[in-house]
Design a protein around this motif. Structure first.
Motif, mmCIF file in Angstrom:
data_model
loop_
_atom_site.group_PDB
_atom_site.id
_atom_site.type_symbol
_atom_site.label_atom_id
_atom_site.label_comp_id
_atom_site.label_asym_id
_atom_site.label_seq_id
_atom_site.Cartn_x
_atom_site.Cartn_y
_atom_site.Cartn_z
ATOM 1 N N UNK A 1 28.994 -33.365 33.301
ATOM 2 C CA UNK A 1 28.398 -32.088 33.703
ATOM 3 C C UNK A 1 28.662 -31.862 35.183
ATOM 4 N N UNK A 2 29.114 -30.659 35.516
ATOM 5 C CA UNK A 2 29.312 -30.336 36.926
ATOM 6 C C UNK A 2 28.799 -28.931 37.207
ATOM 7 N N UNK A 3 28.355 -28.731 38.429
ATOM 8 C CA UNK A 3 27.836 -27.422 38.828
ATOM 9 C C UNK A 3 28.978 -26.564 39.359
ATOM 10 N N UNK A 4 29.067 -25.340 38.854
ATOM 11 C CA UNK A 4 30.074 -24.391 39.329
ATOM 12 C C UNK A 4 29.477 -23.401 40.320
ATOM 13 N N UNK A 5 28.158 -23.250 40.278
ATOM 14 C CA UNK A 5 27.455 -22.321 41.163
ATOM 15 C C UNK A 5 25.967 -22.520 40.968
ATOM 16 N N UNK A 6 25.175 -21.736 41.667
ATOM 17 C CA UNK A 6 23.725 -21.905 41.561
ATOM 18 C C UNK A 6 23.237 -21.696 40.127
ATOM 19 N N UNK A 7 23.862 -20.757 39.430
ATOM 20 C CA UNK A 7 23.416 -20.413 38.081
ATOM 21 C C UNK A 7 24.464 -20.693 37.013
ATOM 22 N N UNK A 8 25.435 -21.560 37.327
ATOM 23 C CA UNK A 8 26.496 -21.821 36.354
ATOM 24 C C UNK A 8 26.875 -23.302 36.371
ATOM 25 N N UNK B 1 20.225 -33.129 30.018
ATOM 26 C CA UNK B 1 21.055 -33.896 30.951
ATOM 27 C C UNK B 1 21.387 -33.054 32.187
ATOM 28 N N UNK B 2 21.621 -31.753 31.983
ATOM 29 C CA UNK B 2 21.923 -30.865 33.115
ATOM 30 C C UNK B 2 20.731 -30.783 34.060
ATOM 31 N N UNK B 3 19.523 -30.810 33.483
ATOM 32 C CA UNK B 3 18.321 -30.760 34.326
ATOM 33 C C UNK B 3 18.134 -32.075 35.083
ATOM 34 N N UNK B 4 18.341 -33.205 34.378
ATOM 35 C CA UNK B 4 18.102 -34.497 35.028
ATOM 36 C C UNK B 4 19.170 -34.809 36.075
ATOM 37 N N UNK B 5 20.412 -34.406 35.831
ATOM 38 C CA UNK B 5 21.499 -34.719 36.774
ATOM 39 C C UNK B 5 21.638 -33.707 37.902
#
Length: 204
Positions: free
Chosen positions: A3-10, A47-51
């Motif tokens: 999982x990787x963050x692309x932006x604040x909401x993505x 997982x997105x929330x925990x990471x």
């Protein structure tokens, strides 16, 4: 599962076929409304929330892209405000925490892509592909400090694709980058016949 963050909401989630098989999900199941797929999505959001601290409350736009060799890329975009059917903003307690309000888009990619850390590995893969008479085509990109070889999967039959993937997997690794991202943010080093060009330029 990566999982990787692309932006604040993505965020972008990369699921390999092994990730799906471990959960008893076939590739075609992602197109169906079945409990296992809902469980997988809930697991991804947990997982997105925990990471990353990514909270999946509110409306979500979910784009699922099936890739022939790599697995699935899931792009989740969170809406700014949770709007109810009458147009008013919903209170947090009004929303069922176990339910996601989703707009799902399903796509299928016909591009086989592998990423390489070392340029020597790119050359080795190209030489093996040519020697095995699998292909002399392909595109070579530079993206975020990595080298990416991309091949059109529609130009070959399944056994040939599998052989191509086996060689690429020996030297590189499957990547979650999509063709659209590569076209926009990557740098095309060899826009066509990359295997042939690599072998011609770096023949020993």
């Amino acid at each position: 599962m990566k999982i990787e963050r692309l932006g604040q909401d993505k965020i972008r989630i990369f699921l390999t076929f092994d990730d799906l098989l471990e959960r008893g999900i076939q590739k075609d199941d992602m197109w169906r409304e079945i409990p296992k797929v809902h469980e997988l999505f809930s697991e991804m959001m947990d997982q997105a929330y925990s990471e990353l601290g990514f909270d999946a409350n509110g409306p979500l736009a979910v784009e699922v892209i099936a890739m022939p060799a790599q697995g699935m890329v899931v792009i989740v975009t969170r809406g700014k405000i949770n709007i109810s059917s009458d147009g008013s903003q919903m209170d947090e307690e009004d929303a069922d925490e176990d339910m996601y309000e989703m707009e799902v888009t399903l796509e299928s990619s016909d591009t086989i892509m592998y990423s390489f850390r070392d340029f020597e590995d790119v050359i080795s893969a190209a030489k093996q592909l040519k020697a095995s008479r699998l292909t002399e085509e392909g595109k070579l990109y530079s993206y975020h400090g990595r080298w990416i070889l991309a091949f059109d999967a529609t130009s070959s039959e399944a056994p040939l694709q599998n052989a191509l993937i086996a060689v690429l997997a020996e030297y590189g690794e499957a990547t979650s980058v999509t063709s659209a991202v590569l076209e926009e943010y990557g740098k095309a080093i060899m826009p066509s016949d990359a295997v042939r060009e690599l072998c011609n330029h770096f023949s020993s």
